[in-house]
Scaffold this motif. Sequence first.
Motif, PDB file in Angstrom:
ATOM      1  N   ARG A 162      82.704  88.850  41.473  1.00  0.00           N
ATOM      2  CA  ARG A 162      83.428  89.908  42.000  1.00  0.00           C
ATOM      3  C   ARG A 162      82.639  90.790  42.878  1.00  0.00           C
ATOM      4  O   ARG A 162      83.091  91.361  43.997  1.00  0.00           O
ATOM      5  CB  ARG A 162      83.548  90.891  40.412  1.00  0.00           C
ATOM      6  N   ASN A 163      81.306  90.906  42.829  1.00  0.00           N
ATOM      7  CA  ASN A 163      80.561  91.655  43.652  1.00  0.00           C
ATOM      8  C   ASN A 163      80.277  90.941  45.134  1.00  0.00           C
ATOM      9  O   ASN A 163      80.494  91.459  45.977  1.00  0.00           O
ATOM     10  CB  ASN A 163      79.254  91.823  43.141  1.00  0.00           C
ATOM     11  N   LEU A 164      80.418  89.730  45.062  1.00  0.00           N
ATOM     12  CA  LEU A 164      80.556  89.005  46.277  1.00  0.00           C
ATOM     13  C   LEU A 164      81.827  89.052  46.916  1.00  0.00           C
ATOM     14  O   LEU A 164      81.528  89.302  48.241  1.00  0.00           O
ATOM     15  CB  LEU A 164      80.579  87.361  45.903  1.00  0.00           C
ATOM     16  N   ASN A 231      90.954  85.851  42.727  1.00  0.00           N
ATOM     17  CA  ASN A 231      89.763  86.425  42.186  1.00  0.00           C
ATOM     18  C   ASN A 231      89.355  85.692  40.946  1.00  0.00           C
ATOM     19  O   ASN A 231      88.125  85.676  41.076  1.00  0.00           O
ATOM     20  CB  ASN A 231      89.917  87.975  42.043  1.00  0.00           C
ATOM     21  N   HIS A 232      90.091  85.702  40.035  1.00  0.00           N
ATOM     22  CA  HIS A 232      89.525  85.099  38.762  1.00  0.00           C
ATOM     23  C   HIS A 232      90.824  84.440  38.221  1.00  0.00           C
ATOM     24  O   HIS A 232      91.854  84.932  38.038  1.00  0.00           O
ATOM     25  CB  HIS A 232      89.338  86.377  38.031  1.00  0.00           C
ATOM     26  N   LEU A 233      90.501  83.230  37.518  1.00  0.00           N
ATOM     27  CA  LEU A 233      91.538  82.506  36.828  1.00  0.00           C
ATOM     28  C   LEU A 233      91.152  82.020  35.472  1.00  0.00           C
ATOM     29  O   LEU A 233      90.029  81.217  35.531  1.00  0.00           O
ATOM     30  CB  LEU A 233      92.032  81.291  37.813  1.00  0.00           C
ATOM     31  N   GLU A 234      91.628  82.636  34.309  1.00  0.00           N
ATOM     32  CA  GLU A 234      90.959  81.910  33.097  1.00  0.00           C
ATOM     33  C   GLU A 234      92.156  81.218  32.747  1.00  0.00           C
ATOM     34  O   GLU A 234      93.209  81.468  32.573  1.00  0.00           O
ATOM     35  CB  GLU A 234      91.022  83.420  32.190  1.00  0.00           C
ATOM     36  N   VAL A 235      91.703  80.065  32.030  1.00  0.00           N
ATOM     37  CA  VAL A 235      92.623  79.041  31.545  1.00  0.00           C
ATOM     38  C   VAL A 235      92.039  78.320  30.085  1.00  0.00           C
ATOM     39  O   VAL A 235      91.110  78.072  30.142  1.00  0.00           O
ATOM     40  CB  VAL A 235      92.805  78.033  32.692  1.00  0.00           C
TER      41      VAL A 235
END
Length: 251
Positions: A162-164, A231-235
């Motif tokens: 996230r900070n990147l 950004n973010h992918l949860e699976v």
Amino acid sequence: MEKGSVLITGASSGFGEACARWYAKRGYPLILAARRRDRLEALAEKLDTPVFLMCLDVRERIAVKEALECIPEGFSGVEILINNAGLALGLAPAAEADLDDWETMVDTNIKGLMYLTRGLLPGMVERRRGHIVNMGSVAGSWPYPGGNAYGATKAFVEQFSRNLRCDVLGKGIRITNIAPGMAETEFSLVRFKGQADKAAETYQGVEALSAEDIAEIVGWVTTLPQHVNINHLEVMPTQQAWGPFAVSRDV
């Protein structure tokens, strides 16, 4: 546009190997990094694409720096970095955990990821193009007994990603954190230090995610149009979900 190279850490098995096969089928030049050269060589022989091998332990900061400096010209414009190298060791509660295991997880899952990212990011910024995919875990968001240091390292991966995104805003670079749930690879075999029966119990009666499932996801997020950033992918596998709150009723 000519395809830039894809650098994959932990490429000798599991998610990394499956990602290598996915990108090879689509004609991407590959830089494959792992500690087990024999496995890398066996994999490279099966891939119909240019491949450069790096026998590398991502925990070694100087070795990572030197390896990146030795990438041949034809592979040097790394367009996609897949920070996949990582591991879990043990499931002991924190008061009983092996500190060596904790340090190994920190050195691999956190420091190794930082070394590769810091080494390749300046080139991406200069070219104003690139995509960094960090392999996190549902353990970075959702705790479970014995997950202690492992979950903490993956929480770092999530926040670092996230900070990147903030740091590369306006520079044409994409950052994605992939957070898989239960996946049947060598993960549990490593966690239980080679105890195959114990590792197999983890997946008994469950159709877990496969390495190929994750490779498809990684490939998808990196081949979306340039203006789209996942950004973010949860699976998770369909048979996995979050559990109820734990409550101790001891008086």
